[in-house]
Design an enzyme around this catalytic site. Structure first.
Site, short mmCIF file in Angstrom:
data_model
loop_
_atom_site.label_atom_id
_atom_site.label_comp_id
_atom_site.label_asym_id
_atom_site.label_seq_id
_atom_site.Cartn_x
_atom_site.Cartn_y
_atom_site.Cartn_z
CE1 TYR A 273 -4.32 -2.33 5.09
CE2 TYR A 273 -3.20 -0.25 4.65
CZ TYR A 273 -3.89 -1.36 4.19
OH TYR A 273 -4.16 -1.50 2.84
CB SER B 274 -0.84 -0.04 1.29
OG SER B 274 -1.38 1.23 1.56
P1 NAD Z 1 -11.62 -6.44 -0.07
O1 NAD Z 1 -12.19 -6.33 1.30
O2 NAD Z 1 -12.44 -6.03 -1.25
O3 NAD Z 1 -11.08 -7.93 -0.34
C1 NAD Z 1 -10.31 -8.61 0.61
C2 NAD Z 1 -10.52 -10.10 0.43
O4 NAD Z 1 -9.64 -10.76 1.36
C3 NAD Z 1 -11.95 -10.57 0.73
O5 NAD Z 1 -12.43 -11.38 -0.34
C4 NAD Z 1 -11.79 -11.38 2.02
O6 NAD Z 1 -12.69 -12.48 2.11
C5 NAD Z 1 -10.35 -11.87 1.88
N1 NAD Z 1 -9.77 -12.27 3.18
C6 NAD Z 1 -9.84 -11.60 4.36
N2 NAD Z 1 -9.24 -12.31 5.32
C7 NAD Z 1 -8.77 -13.45 4.73
C8 NAD Z 1 -8.05 -14.59 5.22
N3 NAD Z 1 -7.72 -14.70 6.51
N4 NAD Z 1 -7.74 -15.56 4.33
C9 NAD Z 1 -8.09 -15.46 3.03
N5 NAD Z 1 -8.77 -14.41 2.53
C10 NAD Z 1 -9.11 -13.42 3.36
O7 NAD Z 1 -10.26 -5.58 0.01
P2 NAD Z 1 -9.33 -4.90 -1.13
O8 NAD Z 1 -9.48 -3.43 -0.98
O9 NAD Z 1 -9.48 -5.54 -2.44
O10 NAD Z 1 -7.90 -5.26 -0.50
C11 NAD Z 1 -7.04 -6.24 -1.03
C12 NAD Z 1 -5.62 -5.90 -0.60
O11 NAD Z 1 -5.26 -4.62 -1.13
C13 NAD Z 1 -5.41 -5.82 0.91
O12 NAD Z 1 -4.17 -6.41 1.24
C14 NAD Z 1 -5.39 -4.33 1.17
O13 NAD Z 1 -4.66 -4.00 2.32
C15 NAD Z 1 -4.70 -3.84 -0.10
N6 NAD Z 1 -4.90 -2.44 -0.40
C16 NAD Z 1 -6.16 -1.94 -0.59
C17 NAD Z 1 -6.30 -0.60 -0.88
C18 NAD Z 1 -7.65 0.02 -1.08
O14 NAD Z 1 -7.72 1.26 -1.10
N7 NAD Z 1 -8.70 -0.74 -1.27
C19 NAD Z 1 -5.18 0.24 -0.98
C20 NAD Z 1 -3.92 -0.31 -0.79
C21 NAD Z 1 -3.80 -1.64 -0.49
#
Ligand code: NAD
Length: 266
Positions: free
Chosen positions: A161, A148
């Site tokens: 985080y 991130s």
């Molecule tokens: P999201 O909530 O849409 O998807 C996350 C997925 O992870 C879900 O399908 C959930 O079921 C799964 N998950 C959660 N715990 C789990 C576990 N213990 N085992 C297996 N699966 C599990 O989130 P997103 O925004 O798509 O985030 C995905 C990644 O991107 C994360 O690592 C997040 O930190 C990172 N990220 C997101 C953003 C943002 O702005 N959305 C920005 C930077 C980084």
């Protein structure tokens, strides 16, 4: 003169954790369109299976597998199921993640441990399982961690985080060194804010914690330091993940690439 690289993943097998939703799902779709067989590995088994079905309906090759990235037995079993079906793992995208916001003094130890377990134990366990396959036949592979902007920047309320996302840089760099001689490359993708369920949930939470409106959270917190007040999209992140997976040599390894509308500049 050699040819420019093609963004093809034909014949490759990818495991993408947390790909029943958001960023992971977009990466799975992009990889499938590029010809990879994609394993949708998620705690949400029904969501993983439904996503795999939709990818197959669109002409791709996919399987949904139940995986809890914090549980070694679950990670190993899901990885073994993918190897049994498709032979090996060429690409791992360690993407599953959650967000919990709270000031440090109110952050419960159980929330701290839960977040670190998903982001850091999950990255370690899935890497360890995938490496077994990548090293076994000397064909190597690529491991991409979902970092991130918070791998480089701090924000209030996000102690666990920010700590976890900084930690992924260390793991990726060690893997680049250990895996290099064995044909394994590693990277960290560092997105700015992307409007997935993970972020939608934070908007009202941060508004409450910071005592400002939801609009102000978006304008004055989330997008404040971007060059154009735009959210990054899941497609932006998926395009970068495709480029990194398809890159043909270890000239590019051990990097963190920031995709954030200029919020953070390396
Ligand atoms: P999201 O909530 O849409 O998807 C996350 C997925 O992870 C879900 O399908 C959930 O079921 C799964 N998950 C959660 N715990 C789990 C576990 N213990 N085992 C297996 N699966 C599990 O989130 P997103 O925004 O798509 O985030 C995905 C990644 O991107 C994360 O690592 C997040 O930190 C990172 N990220 C997101 C953003 C943002 O702005 N959305 C920005 C930077 C980084």
């Amino acid at each position: 003169m050699s040819e420019n690289m093609k963004l093809s993943l034909t014949g490759k097998t990818a495991i993408i954790t947390g790909s029943a939703s958001g960023i992971g799902r977009a990466i799975a779709e992009a990889y499938a369109r590029a010809g990879a067989r994609v394993a949708i590995a998620d705690l949400n088994e029904a969501g993983a299976k439904a996503t795999a079905k939709e990818i197959e309906a669109a002409g791709g090759q996919a399987m949904g597998v139940s995986m809890n990235v914090t549980d070694e037995a679950s990670v190993n079993a899901a990885t073994a199921a993918v190897i049994k079906a498709w032979g090996r793992v060429d690409i791992l995208v360690s993407n599953a993640g959650i967000q919990i916001v709270n000031p440090i003094e109110d952050f419960s130890f159980s929330d701290w441990k839960k977040l670190l377990a998903i982001h850091l134990d999950g990255a370690f366990l899935t890497t360890k399982a995938a490496l077994k396959s990548m090293y076994a036949d000397n064909k190597g592979g690529v491991v991409i961690y979902m970092g991130s902007v918070h791998s480089h920047e701090a924000s209030k309320l996000k102690s666990a985080y920010v700590t976890a996302k900084h930690g992924l840089l260390g793991l990726a760099r060690v893997l680049a060194k250990e895996g290099g001689p064995k044909g394994v490359r590693s990277h960290v993708i560092c997105p700015g804010f992307v409007r997935t369920p993970l972020v939608e949930k934070q908007i009202p939470e941060q508004a409450k914690e910071l005592n400002i409106s939801e609009d102000e959270v978006i304008r004055n917190v989330m997008l404040k330091d971007t060059v154009d007040a735009e959210f990054t999209t899941v497609e932006d992140v998926a395009n970068l993940a495709l480029f990194l997976a398809a890159f043909p040599s270890a000239a590019l390894t051990g990097q963190s690439l920031v995709v954030s509308h200029g919020w953070f500049m390396n």
